[in-house]
Design a protein around this motif. Structure first.
Motif, PDB file in Angstrom:
ATOM      1  N   ALA A   1       0.816  -1.223   0.000  1.00  0.00           N
ATOM      2  CA  ALA A   1       0.000   0.000   0.000  1.00  0.00           C
ATOM      3  C   ALA A   1       0.846   1.267   0.000  1.00  0.00           C
ATOM      4  O   ALA A   1       0.371   2.330   0.384  1.00  0.00           O
ATOM      5  N   GLN A   2       2.077   1.178  -0.469  1.00  0.00           N
ATOM      6  CA  GLN A   2       2.951   2.349  -0.431  1.00  0.00           C
ATOM      7  C   GLN A   2       2.538   3.407  -1.445  1.00  0.00           C
ATOM      8  O   GLN A   2       2.823   4.589  -1.266  1.00  0.00           O
TER       9      GLN A   2
ATOM     10  N   ASP B   1      -7.621   2.763   4.369  1.00  0.00           N
ATOM     11  CA  ASP B   1      -7.245   2.107   3.115  1.00  0.00           C
ATOM     12  C   ASP B   1      -5.959   1.298   3.204  1.00  0.00           C
ATOM     13  O   ASP B   1      -5.881   0.169   2.711  1.00  0.00           O
ATOM     14  N   ALA B   2      -4.924   1.844   3.842  1.00  0.00           N
ATOM     15  CA  ALA B   2      -3.654   1.116   3.928  1.00  0.00           C
ATOM     16  C   ALA B   2      -3.803  -0.157   4.751  1.00  0.00           C
ATOM     17  O   ALA B   2      -3.253  -1.208   4.402  1.00  0.00           O
TER      18      ALA B   2
ATOM     19  N   TRP C   1       2.868   5.917   8.972  1.00  0.00           N
ATOM     20  CA  TRP C   1       2.002   6.486   7.937  1.00  0.00           C
ATOM     21  C   TRP C   1       1.153   5.471   7.194  1.00  0.00           C
ATOM     22  O   TRP C   1       0.192   5.864   6.525  1.00  0.00           O
ATOM     23  N   ARG C   2       1.491   4.185   7.268  1.00  0.00           N
ATOM     24  CA  ARG C   2       0.648   3.190   6.600  1.00  0.00           C
ATOM     25  C   ARG C   2      -0.040   2.271   7.610  1.00  0.00           C
ATOM     26  O   ARG C   2      -1.258   2.108   7.568  1.00  0.00           O
ATOM     27  N   ARG C   3       0.694   1.676   8.514  1.00  0.00           N
ATOM     28  CA  ARG C   3       0.040   0.805   9.486  1.00  0.00           C
ATOM     29  C   ARG C   3      -0.682   1.592  10.575  1.00  0.00           C
ATOM     30  O   ARG C   3      -1.526   1.059  11.283  1.00  0.00           O
ATOM     31  N   SER C   4      -0.344   2.835  10.714  1.00  0.00           N
ATOM     32  CA  SER C   4      -1.073   3.749  11.595  1.00  0.00           C
ATOM     33  C   SER C   4      -0.962   5.139  10.978  1.00  0.00           C
ATOM     34  O   SER C   4      -0.330   5.313   9.943  1.00  0.00           O
ATOM     35  N   LYS C   5      -1.580   6.110  11.619  1.00  0.00           N
ATOM     36  CA  LYS C   5      -1.373   7.517  11.241  1.00  0.00           C
ATOM     37  C   LYS C   5      -0.785   8.264  12.431  1.00  0.00           C
ATOM     38  O   LYS C   5      -1.000   9.469  12.590  1.00  0.00           O
ATOM     39  N   LEU C   6       0.003   7.557  13.234  1.00  0.00           N
ATOM     40  CA  LEU C   6       0.637   8.176  14.387  1.00  0.00           C
ATOM     41  C   LEU C   6       1.656   9.231  13.992  1.00  0.00           C
ATOM     42  O   LEU C   6       2.086  10.039  14.832  1.00  0.00           O
TER      43      LEU C   6
END
Length: 496
Positions: free
Chosen positions: A43-44, A153-154, A471-476
């Motif tokens: 999902a990059q 989405d990711a 940024w993909r597995r979380s939005k932390l």
């Protein structure tokens, strides 16, 4: 698991976006031996840069994409049942504005939207009075409220790949294809990764490389479809514009629309654009022109006026669309095409290329792709199988109520976690969180993120870098400080 010429894979899928991961999952569930190759992280690219909607696409109705809209609407509740932790219902408000469609046209479109997709659990359209509500300008007085769904989405892509791997697929990230050619009735696939060069063989190959579809066809010396276009969609993130849980469907003077969606509790996500200028940039990025366009769209509707300094994050993705002759990029079809190349004769190894598509139709696209290759066994199994962590049934439309029992279980296993962290874990991992939460979660890295969660991401979700995690597995990444990111980078090095 490497395979020699004596043990080729049944199917190699090249591209770890939503379409590639969905195809790999479906094929593995049908008993095929599957290899999924992704040159970067899962999902990059485009699949983590969407507007994050599971929807039919209300605006596609005026382009007469009735079949595409119906397919997407039919999928909404199927996907919600499969992954109720990362997909949930959301109400959208479409204000009636002088520069937009007349009220009767909007109402007619929503009447059709409610009826062509088999809506069951989601509530229907209704009229709403606005008059300054939701932070809107006071002269925006009326509108319509309708249903769609929201998705991380990711994480959707990651869960599709995770399910594929759990069913036996060999998933390899950061493994770029360097050569692709037929050897008799098999494909020879040469790859490069940090572990070195490797060679795989497969009886069938699927090109799901998104915007890089053409590059892969060049490697395979296969003919390219002539009618393709690349369209960039950009988004901006700003501090939350209002406290209402509903999203907004904004109509703009040029006939386009964009969304303003409550996001990550503290922010509003605004997008998307449709532009073809510099759409081949790698990686894609939102231009200043696009950022200004989206800010203007918001300022036309909201009392609070935003400036460039209010933008806390931007992202962009490139969609490869089938060129249907539309003059404007926003009018180009979001449907998909499947191009099959069988080489010089019907006994050669087939190559199927996926052109277009959207997140909402990933499941039906996967079914169509395998059917095109003649894989008919166990067709349709994905319609009822939950994704990892999604094996609980939502009781209603309220996200908090649906997650409450799971949050109680997480709290019982890890009583020292904060309430916001427990909610984040339940929403991101569903029941999978119960596999790694415990009394001792290890070192605290930042913002409620711990070593135990990081270990799960590395061992179960292919995370390798700070960006993979934040940024993909979380939005932390929206909250992490530079110092916390450094601690995370050090922890990744120690645990990898």
């Amino acid at each position: 698991m490497d395979r020699s010429m004596d043990a080729p894979y049944d199917l190699a899928v090249i591209g770890g976006g939503v379409n590639g991961a969905a195809i790999a999952r479906d094929a593995a569930g049908r008993g095929l031996s599957v290899l999924l190759l992704e040159r970067g992280d899962l999902a990059q690219g485009t699949s983590s840069a969407s507007t994050k909607l599971i929807h039919g696409g209300l605006r596609y109705l005026e382009h007469r994409e009735f079949a595409l809209v119906a397919e997407g609407l039919h999928e909404r509740e199927i996907l919600w049942r499969q992954a109720p932790h990362i997909i949930w219902p959301m109400r959208f408000v479409a204000p009636i504005v002088p520069e937009g469609r007349p009220w009767w046209m909007l109402r007619t479109g929503l009447w059709l939207y409610d009826r062509i997709g088999g809506r069951k659990a989601l509530p229907p359209t209704r009229r709403v009075k606005l008059a300054g509500r939701m932070g809107l300008q006071s002269d925006i007085r009326r509108g319509y409220e309708y249903s769609d769904c929201w998705v991380d989405d990711a994480r959707l892509v990651l869960l599709l790949a995770r399910d594929a791997a759990d069913r036996g697929a060999d998933v390899r990230t950061r493994c770029a294809v360097s050569a692709l050619r037929r050897e008799g009735h098999l494909w020879r696939i040469e790859t490069r990764s940090c572990e070195g060069a490797n060679v795989f063989h497969a009886a069938m190959a699927i090109n799901a490389a998104g915007p890089q579809v053409g590059q892969l066809l060049d490697l395979a010396h296969a003919p390219k479809p002539a009618a393709l276009r690349q369209v960039r969609g950009s988004h901006i993130v700003v501090p939350r514009l209002h406290d209402d849980p509903r999203a907004l469907f904004l109509q703009l003077p040029d006939g386009r629309v964009c969304f303003a969606i409550p996001w990550q509790h503290a922010f509003t996500l605004i997008g998307t654009t449709d532009g073809e200028d510099n759409a081949d940039a790698d990686p894609p990025h939102a231009s200043e022109v696009e950022i200004a366009y989206l800010l203007d769209a918001v300022n036309r509707h909201f009392r609070r006026q935003l400036s460039r300094d209010d933008v806390v994050w931007t992202f962009a993705g490139v969609r490869l669309l089938a060129d249907d002759g539309s003059g404007r990029p926003e009018a180009a079809t979001r449907g998909y095409r499947l191009e099959l190349d069988r080489g010089s004769d019907h006994h050669s190894a087939p190559l199927l290329s996926v052109l277009g598509g959207k997140i909402t139709t990933h499941r039906t696209l996967a079914e169509a792709a395998l059917e095109r290759l003649g894989v008919m066994e166990n067709a349709g199994w994905t319609a009822t199988a939950p994704l990892p962590g999604g094996d609980f049934m939502p009781d209603g439309l309220d996200e908090a109520d649906n997650l409450a029992p799971l949050e109680q279980e997480i709290r019982a296993q890890a009583q020292n976690l904060s309430r916001p962290t427990i909610h984040r874990l339940a929403r991101a991992y569903g029941t999978e969180a119960l596999g790694f939460v415990r009394g001792d979660m290890g070192r605290a890295i930042g913002q409620g993120f711990t070593e135990a969660e990081l270990d799960h991401l590395i061992t179960r979700e292919w995370a390798q870098t700070v960006d993979d995690v934040l940024w993909r597995r979380s939005k932390l990444g929206l909250w992490f400080s530079a110092e916390e990111a450094e601690v995370l980078e050090s922890a990744i090095r120690q645990m990898s």
